[in-house]
Design a protein around this motif. Structure first.
Motif, PDB file in Angstrom:
ATOM      1  N   VAL A 167       1.300 101.338 -49.073  1.00 24.17           N
ATOM      2  CA  VAL A 167       1.615 102.311 -50.123  1.00 24.17           C
ATOM      3  C   VAL A 167       1.154 101.793 -51.478  1.00 24.17           C
ATOM      4  O   VAL A 167       0.871 100.610 -51.661  1.00 24.17           O
ATOM      5  CB  VAL A 167       3.140 102.577 -50.176  1.00 24.17           C
ATOM      6  N   ALA A 168       1.075 102.714 -52.428  1.00 19.80           N
ATOM      7  CA  ALA A 168       0.885 102.344 -53.831  1.00 19.80           C
ATOM      8  C   ALA A 168       2.247 102.043 -54.417  1.00 19.80           C
ATOM      9  O   ALA A 168       3.228 102.753 -54.155  1.00 19.80           O
ATOM     10  CB  ALA A 168       0.212 103.480 -54.591  1.00 19.80           C
ATOM     11  N   LEU A 169       2.329 100.988 -55.219  1.00 15.55           N
ATOM     12  CA  LEU A 169       3.630 100.582 -55.743  1.00 15.55           C
ATOM     13  C   LEU A 169       3.464  99.910 -57.101  1.00 15.55           C
ATOM     14  O   LEU A 169       2.386  99.454 -57.467  1.00 15.55           O
ATOM     15  CB  LEU A 169       4.317  99.645 -54.759  1.00 15.55           C
ATOM     16  N   THR A 180       4.986 107.487 -64.331  1.00 15.04           N
ATOM     17  CA  THR A 180       4.787 107.433 -62.878  1.00 15.04           C
ATOM     18  C   THR A 180       3.727 108.430 -62.441  1.00 15.04           C
ATOM     19  O   THR A 180       3.912 109.645 -62.592  1.00 15.04           O
ATOM     20  CB  THR A 180       6.101 107.749 -62.144  1.00 15.04           C
ATOM     21  N   PRO A 181       2.602 107.968 -61.902  1.00 15.77           N
ATOM     22  CA  PRO A 181       1.586 108.905 -61.397  1.00 15.77           C
ATOM     23  C   PRO A 181       2.099 109.605 -60.141  1.00 15.77           C
ATOM     24  O   PRO A 181       2.819 109.008 -59.344  1.00 15.77           O
ATOM     25  CB  PRO A 181       0.401 107.995 -61.081  1.00 15.77           C
ATOM     26  N   ARG A 182       1.705 110.858 -59.967  1.00 17.19           N
ATOM     27  CA  ARG A 182       2.172 111.613 -58.807  1.00 17.19           C
ATOM     28  C   ARG A 182       1.034 112.188 -57.980  1.00 17.19           C
ATOM     29  O   ARG A 182       1.273 112.846 -56.972  1.00 17.19           O
ATOM     30  CB  ARG A 182       3.118 112.727 -59.265  1.00 17.19           C
ATOM     31  N   THR A 183      -0.196 111.938 -58.416  1.00 22.27           N
ATOM     32  CA  THR A 183      -1.364 112.378 -57.657  1.00 22.27           C
ATOM     33  C   THR A 183      -2.376 111.237 -57.655  1.00 22.27           C
ATOM     34  O   THR A 183      -2.297 110.304 -58.472  1.00 22.27           O
ATOM     35  CB  THR A 183      -2.010 113.621 -58.277  1.00 22.27           C
ATOM     36  N   LEU A 184      -3.356 111.328 -56.761  1.00 17.96           N
ATOM     37  CA  LEU A 184      -4.417 110.321 -56.732  1.00 17.96           C
ATOM     38  C   LEU A 184      -5.202 110.343 -58.034  1.00 17.96           C
ATOM     39  O   LEU A 184      -5.613 109.286 -58.541  1.00 17.96           O
ATOM     40  CB  LEU A 184      -5.342 110.564 -55.537  1.00 17.96           C
ATOM     41  N   ASP A 185      -5.428 111.546 -58.590  1.00 18.73           N
ATOM     42  CA  ASP A 185      -6.146 111.636 -59.874  1.00 18.73           C
ATOM     43  C   ASP A 185      -5.424 110.829 -60.945  1.00 18.73           C
ATOM     44  O   ASP A 185      -6.047 110.068 -61.707  1.00 18.73           O
ATOM     45  CB  ASP A 185      -6.268 113.101 -60.314  1.00 18.73           C
ATOM     46  N   GLU A 186      -4.113 110.968 -61.021  1.00 16.12           N
ATOM     47  CA  GLU A 186      -3.339 110.231 -62.018  1.00 16.12           C
ATOM     48  C   GLU A 186      -3.303 108.734 -61.692  1.00 16.12           C
ATOM     49  O   GLU A 186      -3.384 107.891 -62.592  1.00 16.12           O
ATOM     50  CB  GLU A 186      -1.915 110.788 -62.075  1.00 16.12           C
ATOM     51  N   ILE A 256       3.022 109.089 -53.733  1.00 15.94           N
ATOM     52  CA  ILE A 256       1.631 109.497 -53.520  1.00 15.94           C
ATOM     53  C   ILE A 256       1.217 109.065 -52.121  1.00 15.94           C
ATOM     54  O   ILE A 256       1.401 107.905 -51.744  1.00 15.94           O
ATOM     55  CB  ILE A 256       0.686 108.849 -54.554  1.00 15.94           C
ATOM     56  N   ASP A 257       0.636 109.964 -51.358  1.00 13.80           N
ATOM     57  CA  ASP A 257       0.094 109.618 -50.046  1.00 13.80           C
ATOM     58  C   ASP A 257      -1.326 109.096 -50.250  1.00 13.80           C
ATOM     59  O   ASP A 257      -2.242 109.867 -50.534  1.00 13.80           O
ATOM     60  CB  ASP A 257       0.088 110.844 -49.134  1.00 13.80           C
ATOM     61  N   ILE A 258      -1.499 107.789 -50.118  1.00 15.90           N
ATOM     62  CA  ILE A 258      -2.842 107.230 -50.313  1.00 15.90           C
ATOM     63  C   ILE A 258      -3.658 107.260 -49.018  1.00 15.90           C
ATOM     64  O   ILE A 258      -4.789 106.785 -48.980  1.00 15.90           O
ATOM     65  CB  ILE A 258      -2.776 105.800 -50.869  1.00 15.90           C
ATOM     66  N   LYS A 259      -3.066 107.808 -47.961  1.00 15.29           N
ATOM     67  CA  LYS A 259      -3.762 108.061 -46.695  1.00 15.29           C
ATOM     68  C   LYS A 259      -4.316 106.779 -46.065  1.00 15.29           C
ATOM     69  O   LYS A 259      -5.342 106.800 -45.376  1.00 15.29           O
ATOM     70  CB  LYS A 259      -4.899 109.078 -46.903  1.00 15.29           C
TER      71      LYS A 259
END
Length: 304
Positions: A167-169, A180-186, A256-259
């Motif tokens: 995960v991203a942390l 806090t970013p909530r999307t991959l773009d952010e 965020i789901d970083i897949k």
């Protein structure tokens, strides 16, 4: 030949050929550079052969050395196999068990798991080998290895213990400062923490449709343990094991789901070591402890 060379001379010789420098050979064998140099000189004297060319950049193996290297490696493998079989034949819960795992696991996961194991088996000493390289169980570099991939050698016994999400942390102090970013773009607009000398994160981002460069990473290091400490210090957003993040004070798993594919845990030992009572006891206890860790269970798993 004046006399049969000491086997230690041959070990230093093989390490010099493999690692290409006195410093590399010394690190591999955990002895000093001057000792390696003396071993090489003594070997050449005993054999009455020149094996290395002395150059400004160090000792370079010549054609004779390269011809001798393969039989020495074969001999090393045979000796390692004999040691493994001898260990497997021991029938007591005494002695030492050497465990190798990644830097992160060795520093932040194993200590809590080993505490109840030491209480259960006080007569078994544990030697921990933190390493992000793959120690070779076939050459007796360690007795038990915790791998994040499935070993393929036929002589090894491996048990899949489960997987954890990557995960991203970030630390709460960083998020309080930067949001806090909530999307991959952010996410990719933030200070990222990642590996130097590796393009793995950059390449993975590309599969998600994002173009990153080294400039996107505010903190870079080749040392996993340092990167983990940098995340904990609030220096930026990094990537790591979800279960470890959830049990580390102050760290926040980002929504965020970083897949990323899950990280598997494989516990491995040599088939001949598996018959040793002390190796089997520690192997089974480690399997229970690591499985409990993956599941997020309390840090005092049962031994049996």
């Amino acid at each position: 030949m004046n006399r049969e060379p000491d086997w230690n001379f041959w070990r230093s010789f093989a390490a010099m050929v493999e690692h290409g420098s006195l410093s590399g050979a010394a690190r591999a064998l955990s002895i000093s550079q001057p000792t390696i140099g003396r071993h090489i000189e003594a070997l050449e004297l005993a054999l009455a052969l020149k094996l290395f060319d002395r150059t400004l950049s160090g000792l370079k193996p010549n054609a004779t050395a390269l011809r001798l290297y393969e039989p020495i490696r074969t001999a090393q493998a045979a000796i390692a196999e004999a040691n493994i079989r001898a260990t497997g034949a021991q029938d007591t819960l005494l002695g030492t068990v050497r465990i190798t795992a990644s830097l992160i696991i060795s520093h932040h996961v194993l200590p809590a798991i080993l505490a109840p194991i030491r209480l259960a088996y006080p007569n078994i000493a544990l030697e921990i080998i933190p390493s992000d390289t793959s120690e070779n169980l076939l050459l007796n570099d360690a007795d038990i290895a915790l791998r994040m991939f499935r070993p393929t050698q036929l002589e090894l016994i491996s048990r899949h213990l489960g997987s954890t999400d990557i995960v991203a942390l970030a630390h709460e102090t960083y998020l309080a400062r930067r949001g806090t970013p909530r999307t991959l773009d952010e996410l990719f607009q933030h200070d990222l923490i990642g590996f130097s000398g590796s393009t793995a994160l950059i390449d993975y981002a590309k599969t998600l449709g994002y173009t990153l460069t080294d400039d996107n990473f505010a903190i870079r290091s080749a040392d996993q343990a340092y990167l983990w400490e940098a995340i904990k210090a609030g220096l930026g957003i990094g990537f790591g094991q979800k279960v470890l993040a959830q049990t580390t004070s102050g760290l926040v798993v980002l929504p965020i789901d970083i897949k990323a594919p899950p990280l598997p845990f494989w516990l491995t030992t040599h088939e001949h070591l598996f018959t040793s009572p002390r190796i089997r006891a520690i192997y089974d206890a480690l399997a229970n402890g690591i499985t409990a860790y993956i599941r997020g269970e309390p840090k005092t798993p049962s031994i049996g």
